[in-house]
Every structure is written in C-alpha cells, then in structure tokens.
Design a protein around this motif. Structure first.
Motif, PDB file in Angstrom:
ATOM      1  N   HIS A 238     -21.475 -66.301 -14.415  1.00 38.88           N
ATOM      2  CA  HIS A 238     -20.590 -65.678 -13.398  1.00 38.88           C
ATOM      3  C   HIS A 238     -20.137 -64.259 -13.820  1.00 38.88           C
ATOM      4  N   LYS A 239     -20.644 -63.999 -15.126  1.00 36.02           N
ATOM      5  CA  LYS A 239     -20.174 -62.507 -15.756  1.00 36.02           C
ATOM      6  C   LYS A 239     -20.944 -61.504 -15.125  1.00 36.02           C
ATOM      7  N   GLY A 240     -22.200 -61.663 -14.334  1.00 36.95           N
ATOM      8  CA  GLY A 240     -22.811 -60.903 -13.743  1.00 36.95           C
ATOM      9  C   GLY A 240     -22.448 -60.570 -12.340  1.00 36.95           C
ATOM     10  N   PRO A 241     -22.847 -59.833 -11.664  1.00 40.22           N
ATOM     11  CA  PRO A 241     -22.267 -59.317 -10.419  1.00 40.22           C
ATOM     12  C   PRO A 241     -22.568 -60.444  -9.306  1.00 40.22           C
ATOM     13  N   LEU A 242     -21.817 -60.215  -8.146  1.00 38.72           N
ATOM     14  CA  LEU A 242     -22.300 -61.104  -6.981  1.00 38.72           C
ATOM     15  C   LEU A 242     -23.617 -60.550  -6.406  1.00 38.72           C
ATOM     16  N   ARG A 243     -24.675 -61.141  -6.354  1.00 40.97           N
ATOM     17  CA  ARG A 243     -26.181 -60.786  -5.712  1.00 40.97           C
ATOM     18  C   ARG A 243     -25.853 -60.459  -4.187  1.00 40.97           C
ATOM     19  N   SER A 244     -25.544 -61.275  -3.426  1.00 42.32           N
ATOM     20  CA  SER A 244     -25.548 -60.743  -2.192  1.00 42.32           C
ATOM     21  C   SER A 244     -24.367 -61.671  -1.347  1.00 42.32           C
TER      22      SER A 244
END
Ligand code: FE2
Length: 277
Positions: A180-186
C-alpha cells in the motif's frame, strides 16, 4: 493494531466473528437466492475489458443484484450445477437493504475496530457476498480496491470476512505486505453510464512478493485501499464464501467519479444507521 495496519497495509484478525454469526449470514444468503429469481444472468469477472458499460453492475450500488461465474452456462451443463452453485457474487447494498446483513455489517465490534483504526465515525459504502464456488470459482486479478472506490482524503478500508475456512487450497486472498506504500496504479472512472480505466501510475505489481492470508471461519482481513491483493481459482471441492464491506471516514468525500452511485433516498449511513452527508 493501528501501527501494524499502517506498516503492513493489512490486519489479520482470527475469530473476529463467531461460527454461528457466519452461519446466520450464509443462511440468509440462501434465503435471498431462493427469494430472488433474476431477470437476466450476468457474468462477473475481473478482466479489464469487462463491465465498462454493464448497467447490471453499474446500477447495483443501491441494490441487491446477483452475478454469475464466467462461462457459467458451460459449467452448468458440464457439471450439472444448479443456480446457487453458479453464482460468483451478490452486491452491492446488502448492508443497507437487508436487515440480517445490516446487523452483521453494523456489529459493535466492527464499529469499535473502525474507531481503533482512526475513524470516529465511518460511512458504510459497499457490500459483497462472494461465493468462490468449488471447482469453478474464478481468479480475481491482482488489484487495489482504491481503483474502484476512492475518497478524498483516501480513507477507504476493505473488511473481508471468511464465512468458511479460507486456505490456499480453496482460493484464499493473497496480499503484498507493505504494497500500500506504492501509488494507486489506476482508477476505474465513471462517466454517465460507462466506466473506463485511467492509469495513474503504470507499473506492474510485484507478484513474487505475494503472501497468502489463510483465515479460519469468522476471521477478518482488514485491507488498506492501496494494498495489492488477489485470489486464485478455486479448484478444490470446498467453497470459500466471504463477505466484504468497504467503509471510509465519514469526514471524507466520496468521489463522484466512482462507479458506485447512491440515489437521494438511500444515502450512505454509519454504523448506527444514521445518514452520512
Ligand atoms: Fe479487492
């Protein structure tokens, strides 16, 4: 508990609901299936091209609608399966339209959990009963729930209840810890009567980092909206029924570009069944 959730992006809570509470929800779903014959049988699957202008899904935010497994007609004839064994899921307003589902969704323990996680008051957004049928239960692609439900600020949380033991064998969830620490993909953005994916950050999920989250009956998995997760096909002879509920902080703004729509007469409500504006 809150620190662990913020660190990992999920929380696994065994025996959150009792076995009898799970059985009561399953029994109620059996009744709903018997009481509601659908006008048309719509398949549900997580292929990216599916459901872009499927009003059976897009208009189900304020209804109780039934969705079937992909290729259910084939399974029906090949395996001689009856209607209850062909369903993929039921959604998306069980928690507001059915008294048994409302009571389960508004269990005081869930209200308390939301408070522990930083929501003094939460809005209940969407509910799904997922069957993950034996032998034919399809794969759910790796995704972030925030793709489908987004708020500003982003406080959406998914609550996933195992109504039966969920194991690797019968298609439990898999998650990427700290993903969840990565960005929202789409985002799946609605415009009128159709939806389309808009890539925010085009990147591939690192599936090698997936770990299974096996849960006993009554167990609860709490997921951050940006936590990548998936489930494999159920090739076993054991079903894996689950109930999911999505909530957000009542102070957040539910984006009008989300697919889910509520008419004026059925606003989002909180754990005390009071409308949230
Ligand atoms: Fe999901």
């Amino acid at each position: 508990m809150k620190a662990q959730f913020e660190r990992d992006g999920y929380l696994k809570l065994e025996r959150f609901f009792s076995s009898s509470e799970c059985d009561a929800l399953r029994k109620r779903m059996d009744e709903l299936i018997c009481a509601n014959e659908d006008a048309s049988r719509t398949e549900f699957c997580t292929d990216r091209a599916m459901h872009t202008d499927d009003l059976h899904l897009l208009d189900s935010g304020d209804k109780i609608r039934f969705f079937y497994e992909k290729n259910f007609e084939h399974h029906k004839s090949q395996l001689a399966l009856e209607r209850p064994r062909l369903l993929n899921k039921v959604g998306h307003a069980l928690h507001d339209l059915d008294p048994v589902f409302s009571a389960f969704s508004r269990h005081p323990k869930l209200k308390h959990l939301a408070q522990v996680l930083g929501m003094p008051r939460a809005a209940l957004l969407q509910s799904m009963y997922i069957f993950k049928q034996p032998l034919i239960g399809g794969e759910v692609n790796c995704h972030q729930d925030g793709t489908f439900l987004m708020a500003e600020p982003d406080t959406v949380i998914g609550l996933w209840v195992a109504l039966e033991d969920a194991s690797v064998a019968n298609g439990c969830l898999w998650v990427i810890p700290e993903g969840h620490k990565g960005p929202l993909r789409s985002r799946w953005v609605r415009s009128g009567d159709s939806c389309s994916f808009e890539d925010e950050h085009a990147y591939e999920f690192d599936l090698e980092k997936m770990v299974p989250v096996e849960l006993g009956k009554g167990g609860l998995l709490v997921m951050h909206a940006k936590l990548p997760h998936m489930s494999h096909e159920n090739t076993s002879d054991q079903s894996r029924h689950a109930y999911t509920l999505h909530i957000m902080d009542a102070q957040s703004q539910f984006l009008s570009s989300n697919w889910l729509r509520r008419p004026q007469g059925l606003p989002f409500c909180d754990f005390d069944n009071q409308p949230v504006h």
